[in-house]
Design an enzyme around this catalytic site. Sequence first.
Site: not given
Ligand code: PAF
Length: 284
Positions: A37, A61
């Site tokens: 990140h 998700q």
């Molecule tokens: O990749 C992620 O961490 C997630 O899928 C995102 C893009 C922040 C969407 O919740």
Amino acid sequence: MQIIHHIDAMSALGAQWRAAGESSAFVPTMGNLHEGHLSLVRQARGLAEHVVVSIFVNPLQFDRAADLDAYPRTLEDDLAALRAEGVDAVFVPDEAEMYPQGREAEPVLEVPGLEALMNTLEGERRPGHFPGVVTVVKKLFDIVAPDVAVFGEKDFQQLRVIQAMVAALGLPVRIVAGETRREDDGLAMSSRNNYLGEAERARAGTLYATLEGLRGRIRGAAPTAYPALCAEAERTLAAAGFRPEYVVVRRGADLAPPGEGDDDLRILAAAWLGPARLIDNIKV
Ligand code: PAF
């Protein structure tokens, strides 16, 4: 560094920068930040005058409730890491702020033309995952209104889905891909690596090594030979204690099965190792 919990305040900051003619780059995350990140954050800093990071564990998700509950939440450490990176603002909404009518009532975004891309591979194994991703990312783009947003290639299918959504909806944001960061043994950095026990972690680099081995065999082979080569890679993983879900070769641009003459290829894989479901991909 501003820590912003409310949509109004985040939108106002974006509007203020825009009115002053200043650009912003956005890195959406679900927190539990690692070097992968932070490398996206550094990349973002080179792309615009301001950097915004969001931290929101998006319930829409997750296809399994247990995965959502277990997802690591490390907000204080995340904020310290982002402060050290010189991030301008961190948007940390809670669920009620993002989904005021409740997550069940939230209208899931439907983007015409994305079905094939969203329903294959991860989409096939994790029903509802990509609809949940596009819903939250579109919402975040509307709130933050960035000029550019950075997504990691580690989640390669997600990157392609977001690029396709931006193109289909004509959103005014440029999507930039960030390279996958790896541990010394090749394991792609991921929050889910935390689920690996010591013995599993010691074996986890086999996934990347297997994909690299497959890449060597794919080069120069005919597309008709790819399925057998992928099946062999799955057997290698199984012999090393993984439970492979898929190892495939796809076209890099749209993740469709490749044919004769396609030369932009990507190997993608998903495999369980103990309690962790690992995904990875490499360019051929
Ligand atoms: O990749 C992620 O961490 C997630 O899928 C995102 C893009 C922040 C969407 O919740």
